[in-house]
Design a protein around this motif. Structure first.
Motif, mmCIF file in Angstrom:
data_model
loop_
_atom_site.group_PDB
_atom_site.id
_atom_site.type_symbol
_atom_site.label_atom_id
_atom_site.label_comp_id
_atom_site.label_asym_id
_atom_site.label_seq_id
_atom_site.Cartn_x
_atom_site.Cartn_y
_atom_site.Cartn_z
ATOM 1 N N TYR A 72 4.483 1.390 -0.350
ATOM 2 C CA TYR A 72 5.786 1.394 -1.015
ATOM 3 C C TYR A 72 5.790 0.597 -2.322
ATOM 4 C CZ TYR A 72 6.907 3.063 3.632
ATOM 5 O OH TYR A 72 6.913 3.765 4.804
ATOM 6 N N GLY A 73 4.618 0.422 -2.921
ATOM 7 C CA GLY A 73 4.535 -0.206 -4.233
ATOM 8 C C GLY A 73 5.116 -1.600 -4.303
ATOM 9 N N GLU A 101 0.812 -1.220 0.000
ATOM 10 C CA GLU A 101 0.000 0.000 0.000
ATOM 11 C C GLU A 101 0.845 1.270 0.000
ATOM 12 O OE1 GLU A 101 -2.517 -0.367 3.380
ATOM 13 O OE2 GLU A 101 -3.513 -2.175 2.658
#
Length: 294
Positions: free
Chosen positions: A134-135, A132
């Motif tokens: 930090y990709g 959510e």
């Protein structure tokens, strides 16, 4: 909530004995090279039909030994993120505990420190946070690693083997921390322990699909600590004193599933404001502590 909380040693010792005999979190809650040898096949606790065999690369990420000392800790503070901590002035009391456990990478900086403290020995992280915020750590990883600086050289406890998709995410987190030479130390929940703990709580009447992080950490604290203090655990939308409305977390109002677990006389649940401790928590008498009932 008005009676002064008093530890019931018989209840405490009985509950700890049950947890130790059924779960043995002291030795088995955290994966280590000692309790999970090379070649072990781990069954995911959230996907029981799925397993993973521990190869050399995974094995080398494990602790070499037990993260806990051979001697029981005196006092532990397990800090939830409930809105009841906002404006509580409990930071000093929390930081005075011998061992501090925090849940799900909570913010500690700026104005929060007075109310939640900043000392941390273990902080948990759900891999969903890596996705959510930090990709999934597929791009720049420095912001993730720098966000961990507030926890110092604490242990970062990750459920890497609860679900299959958690494992590659958790390994990327581990290697990011290693590559950037962060002082924080990643460690992993043992899925076998989580399965045994879930079975234990089902035997106590709990019917939740999954145990909350707070309940897991409170359970583990009961095995490794002689006095367990809970802060930030209040599952209702109003404060118990004055009934003022509360946010869901002390830092935001994002909603989560709410459960309440009673352990009468076993854990000390702190409510209301905390006066400055005159000495480290042993035991610490908070204003208006709660003794839950069944």
């Amino acid at each position: 909530y008005s009676p002064t909380w008093k530890k019931q040693d018989d209840n405490f010792n009985r509950f700890r004995s049950q947890l130790t005999s059924r779960c043995d979190g002291f030795h088995k809650a955290i994966i280590s090279q000692a309790n999970t040898p090379l070649g072990t096949r781990l069954i995911y606790d959230g996907e029981k039909k799925k397993s993973i065999q521990i190869n050399k690369d995974l094995f080398n990420t494990f602790l070499k030994g037990n993260p806990f000392s051979n001697k029981s800790l005196d006092t532990c503070a397990v800090v939830g993120n409930g809105g009841i901590l906002a404006n509580s002035s409990c930071g000093e009391a929390i930081d005075s505990a011998q061992f501090v456990i925090r849940c799900n990478l909570p913010p500690l900086e700026n104005d929060y420190r007075k109310h939640v403290g900043n000392r941390t020995d273990i902080v948990t992280a759900n891999p969903s946070i890596f996705m959510e915020k930090y990709g999934g750590l597929m791009g720049r990883r420095r912001p993730f690693v720098e966000s961990l600086n507030v926890y110092g050289n604490s242990m970062l406890l990750i459920p890497a083997f609860s679900y299959g998709h958690n494992t590659p995410l958790s390994m990327r987190a581990f290697y990011s921390i290693e590559d950037f030479r962060s002082p924080i130390r990643p460690i992993f929940f043992n899925p076998e322990y989580l399965q045994k703990l879930a079975m234990f709580w089902r035997s106590q009447g709990l019917r939740a699909v999954r145990l909350s992080t707070g309940l897991i950490m409170a359970s583990l604290a009961l095995e490794v600590c002689n006095n367990v203090h809970l802060f930030g655990f209040w599952p209702f939308s109003n404060h118990p004193y004055g009934l003022a409305p509360l946010m869901n977390h002390y830092y935001d109002d994002r909603q989560t599933k709410k459960k309440f677990h009673a352990m009468p006389g076993v854990v000390h649940l702190h409510l209301g404001q905390c006066p400055p401790p005159k000495r480290p928590l042993k035991p610490f008498n908070a204003i208006n502590p709660l003794t839950p009932t069944d």
